[in-house]
Write an enzyme that holds these catalytic residues in place. Structure first.
Site, PDB file in Angstrom:
ATOM      1  CG  ASN A   9       8.941  -4.379  -8.436  1.00  0.00           C
ATOM      2  OD1 ASN A   9       7.762  -4.688  -8.254  1.00  0.00           O
ATOM      3  ND2 ASN A   9       9.878  -4.535  -7.503  1.00  0.00           N
ATOM      4  CD1 TRP A  10       4.695  -0.522 -12.298  1.00  0.00           C
ATOM      5  CD2 TRP A  10       2.598  -1.230 -12.658  1.00  0.00           C
ATOM      6  NE1 TRP A  10       4.318  -0.111 -13.566  1.00  0.00           N
ATOM      7  CE2 TRP A  10       3.047  -0.530 -13.803  1.00  0.00           C
ATOM      8  CE3 TRP A  10       1.308  -1.765 -12.663  1.00  0.00           C
ATOM      9  CZ2 TRP A  10       2.229  -0.359 -14.930  1.00  0.00           C
ATOM     10  CZ3 TRP A  10       0.502  -1.599 -13.776  1.00  0.00           C
ATOM     11  CH2 TRP A  10       0.965  -0.899 -14.898  1.00  0.00           C
ATOM     12  CE  LYS A  11       9.743  -1.702  -5.307  1.00  0.00           C
ATOM     13  NZ  LYS A  11      10.740  -1.187  -4.417  1.00  0.00           N
ATOM     14  CG  HIS A  95      12.143  -7.128  -4.537  1.00  0.00           C
ATOM     15  ND1 HIS A  95      12.130  -6.340  -3.412  1.00  0.00           N
ATOM     16  CD2 HIS A  95      12.391  -6.297  -5.585  1.00  0.00           C
ATOM     17  CE1 HIS A  95      12.347  -5.077  -3.777  1.00  0.00           C
ATOM     18  NE2 HIS A  95      12.503  -5.035  -5.083  1.00  0.00           N
ATOM     19  CD  GLU A  97      10.487  -3.485  -1.697  1.00  0.00           C
ATOM     20  OE1 GLU A  97       9.547  -3.889  -2.403  1.00  0.00           O
ATOM     21  OE2 GLU A  97      11.107  -2.430  -1.941  1.00  0.00           O
ATOM     22  CD  GLU A 166      16.154  -4.514  -7.376  1.00  0.00           C
ATOM     23  OE1 GLU A 166      15.720  -3.679  -8.161  1.00  0.00           O
ATOM     24  OE2 GLU A 166      15.460  -5.043  -6.503  1.00  0.00           O
ATOM     25  N   GLY A 172      14.471   2.471  -3.271  1.00  0.00           N
ATOM     26  CA  GLY A 172      13.452   3.392  -2.773  1.00  0.00           C
ATOM     27  C   GLY A 172      14.004   4.489  -1.875  1.00  0.00           C
ATOM     28  CB  SER A 212      17.282   5.137  -6.283  1.00  0.00           C
ATOM     29  OG  SER A 212      16.731   4.946  -4.997  1.00  0.00           O
ATOM     30  N   GLY A 232      11.619   0.518  -9.892  1.00  0.00           N
ATOM     31  CA  GLY A 232      10.452   0.590  -9.010  1.00  0.00           C
ATOM     32  C   GLY A 232       9.733   1.914  -9.192  1.00  0.00           C
ATOM     33  N   GLY A 233      10.014   2.852  -8.303  1.00  0.00           N
ATOM     34  CA  GLY A 233       9.310   4.141  -8.274  1.00  0.00           C
ATOM     35  C   GLY A 233       9.167   4.825  -9.633  1.00  0.00           C
TER      36      GLY A 233
END
Ligand code: PGA
Length: 251
Positions: A9-11, A95, A97, A166, A172, A212, A232-233
């Site tokens: 997930n590159w956001k 998600h 966010e 999640e 994050g 994470s 993600g990151g």
């Protein structure tokens, strides 16, 4: 490819040239992978570019969100039909966010999930509790509620939905849930899915952990009970994402 599923997930990161560079490097690294199915979810702006880069690889394309109507006067929105047309086979739905920052409700998430399935996209439904909810022993109730409302009126099969647990406090933040926490929630998720379908199907629905995930902590999650991760990151660099793929390949 099968056994494990890893979704990047590159956001809201990456220019077109950065997306292309990632694909070039990652495709070279991941040649010959056997046990891991990989899905990359770039921002909308990079979907076409990434789709072109991924041709003739086994790597799949996914989007990070969608609108629930097929077409119409919905300024700024992207329909499931347009996502399919752009080469997507997966889409992230619900998600945290989007729930927390954009204000998506359970009803909106249910609409989006149904629209995704109707167009043949596989929704990756995200569920998870806040830190406060966990501390108040509400985590299970929250996750069960999110699942039931998102899947209301949906006939689930092992191939038409992916669930990502999640915990919001782990996204994050650098603080991952423990394998034990994830496994307990995986049990509750499968039990809930079993009630709305049957236990056989519930056992086979891919269930991911997200929050994470990095090479340093993910090996512990591959001891059974989970089918992969939503990353993600650590999915932003080809090397760090491939290191997680390698853990799955070696598990
Ligand atoms: P993270 O993000 O790996 O950076 O914690 C996961 C996600 O939000 O899907």
């Amino acid at each position: 490819m099968g056994q494990f599923l890893l979704i990047a997930n590159w956001k809201m990161y990456k220019s077109l040239s950065q997306a292309q560079a990632f694909c070039r490097d990652f495709i070279l690294l991941s040649r010959g992978i056997k046990k891991t199915k990989v899905v990359i979810c770039p921002p909308f702006t990079a979907l076409s570019t990434v789709n072109a880069s991924l041709q003739n690889t086994g790597i799949k394309l996914g989007a990070q969100d969608l609108f629930w109507m097929e077409k119409g006067a919905y300024t700024g929105e992207i329909s499931p039909v347009q996502l399919v047309d752009t080469g997507c086979s997966y889409v992230i739905v619900g998600h945290s966010e989007r729930r927390q920052i954009i204000g998506e409700t359970d009803k909106i998430i249910n609409n989006k999930l149904k629209a995704a399935q109707k167009s043949g996209l596989i929704p990756v439904l995200c569920v998870g509790e806040t830190l406060e909810e966990r501390q108040n022993n509400k985590a299970e109730e929250i996750v069960r509620g999110q699942l039931l409302s998102a899947l209301e009126g949906v006939s689930v099969t092992e191939s038409n939905v992916v669930i990502a647990y999640e915990p919001i406090w782990a996204i994050g933040t650098g603080i991952n849930a423990s394998y034990q926490d994830a496994l307990e929630m995986a049990g509750l998720i499968r039990q809930t899915l079993g009630k709305i379908s049957n236990n056989k199907i519930a056992e086979r629905i891919p269930l991911l952990y997200g929050g994470s995930v990095k090479t340093e902590n993910f090996a512990a999650f591959l001891q059974g009970g989970l089918d992969g991760a939503l990353v993600g990151g650590a999915s932003l660099e080809a090397d760090s994402f491939f290191n997680i793929v390698r853990l799955c390949e070696n598990a």
